[in-house]
Design an enzyme around this catalytic site. Structure first.
Site, short mmCIF file in Angstrom:
data_model
loop_
_atom_site.label_atom_id
_atom_site.label_comp_id
_atom_site.label_asym_id
_atom_site.label_seq_id
_atom_site.Cartn_x
_atom_site.Cartn_y
_atom_site.Cartn_z
N ASP A 34 35.34 36.04 47.23
CA ASP A 34 36.80 36.18 47.17
C ASP A 34 37.44 35.12 46.28
O ASP A 34 36.88 34.05 46.07
CB ASP A 34 37.36 36.09 48.60
CG ASP A 34 38.78 36.59 48.68
OD1 ASP A 34 39.19 37.38 47.80
OD2 ASP A 34 39.49 36.20 49.62
N ASN A 82 39.46 48.12 49.25
CA ASN A 82 39.83 47.68 47.90
C ASN A 82 40.31 48.83 46.98
O ASN A 82 40.87 48.58 45.92
CB ASN A 82 38.67 46.92 47.22
CG ASN A 82 38.47 45.52 47.78
OD1 ASN A 82 37.35 45.02 47.83
ND2 ASN A 82 39.54 44.86 48.20
#
Ligand code: IPE
Ligand code: IPE
Ligand code: MG
Length: 254
Positions: A34, A82
């Protein structure tokens, strides 16, 4: 030097000096890659440049992990959530995943690693699906580190899929409801047959799982850092392993 500067300097010192016991390594390391977007933004770049840098980091970290003898490395590359991102970013991520899989064919095979994709591949682009099948097939008999690439992966989706597969077996009369136990659920997950993650790393300063390995994470140790994934280096991995080796895992015992 301000407080943050002192903190960073002390941290760098720890990162540099961390020593690890190669006879007591975690078997399975999972990483939530991330912070690519924030990394790019901090440099005035497009978010996709952050994802490209993140892919490079994964190559470096995978090399390091396989060199020291880690058995399984799972990398969270694209979650079931996502898809909510702008189409341009999703497309850029899919292009990078495709490139990574092609590159895996060139580089990882020679390193004796096994490439596996965990997640629901059904909605992925045809060229990506083809490359996944090709790389998985080509590396399946290697006996080096397993690299699980989590693509369109969600822990809830994985458990739901496992429940559906087991329900089919009950429906067909192959098993009875009372035959269902934890082992059976485990054997129907994407990670069937693999050890659970000993350690889950999340750089970027967020403190959540974001739907990653929900079942498998039951007794995983966590390691967080407030650096973005593209800045994550083998030295950070070494630090995380060294911290892990000092933890006392009790699994509910004393
Ligand atoms: C991780 O980086 C990559 C994916 C989720 C695909 P992000 O893109 O989430 O980066 P941040 O969190 O916005 O900085
Ligand atoms: C988790 O990161 C997914 C990946 C790294 C692939 P996200 O950036 O999607 O997670 P949230 O939205 O911050 O929880
Ligand atoms: Mg993020």
């Amino acid at each position: 030097m301000n407080l943050k500067g002192i903190y960073t300097a002390v941290r760098q010192l720890f990162v540099k000096n961390a020593e690890i016991d190669l006879d007591n390594l975690p078997q399975h390391i999972a990483v939530i890659m991330d912070g690519n977007g924030r990394w790019a933004k901090s440099k005035g770049l497009d978010r996709s440049a952050g994802h490209a840098a993140g892919a490079e980091t994964l190559r470096e970290i995978a090399d390091y992990c396989s060199e020291i003898g880690i058995k399984v490395l799972t990398a969270y590359a694209f979650s079931t959530e996502n898809w909510k991102r702008p189409q341009k970013e999703v497309d850029a991520l899919m292009d990078l995943l495709y490139e990574y899989l092609c590159d895996a064919d060139n580089k990882l095979v020679g390193k004796n690693n096994v490439v596996r994709v965990i997640g629901d591949v059904t909605p992925l682009r045809e060229d990506i699906k083809k490359q996944i099948t090709y790389v998985e097939e080509k590396t399946k008999n290697n006996d080096g580190m397993i690299i699980n690439l989590a693509i369109n992966y969600g822990g809830r989706d994985e458990i739901t899929t496992a429940a559906r597969k087991i329900a089919e077996q009950v429906k067909n009369g192959e098993i009875q409801p009372e035959d269902i136990d934890e082992k059976m659920i485990d054997n129907n997950l994407y990670t069937a047959g693999q050890p659970w993650p000993d350690i889950i790393l999340r750089p970027s300063g967020e403190y959540r799982l974001s739907n990653f390995l929900l079942w498998q994470a039951a007794y995983s140790e966590f390691w967080y850092a407030d650096i973005c994934w593209p800045d994550f280096t083998p030295k950070h991995m070494k630090l995380a392993i060294s911290k892990y080796q000092k933890r006392n895992r009790r699994f509910g015992g004393i």
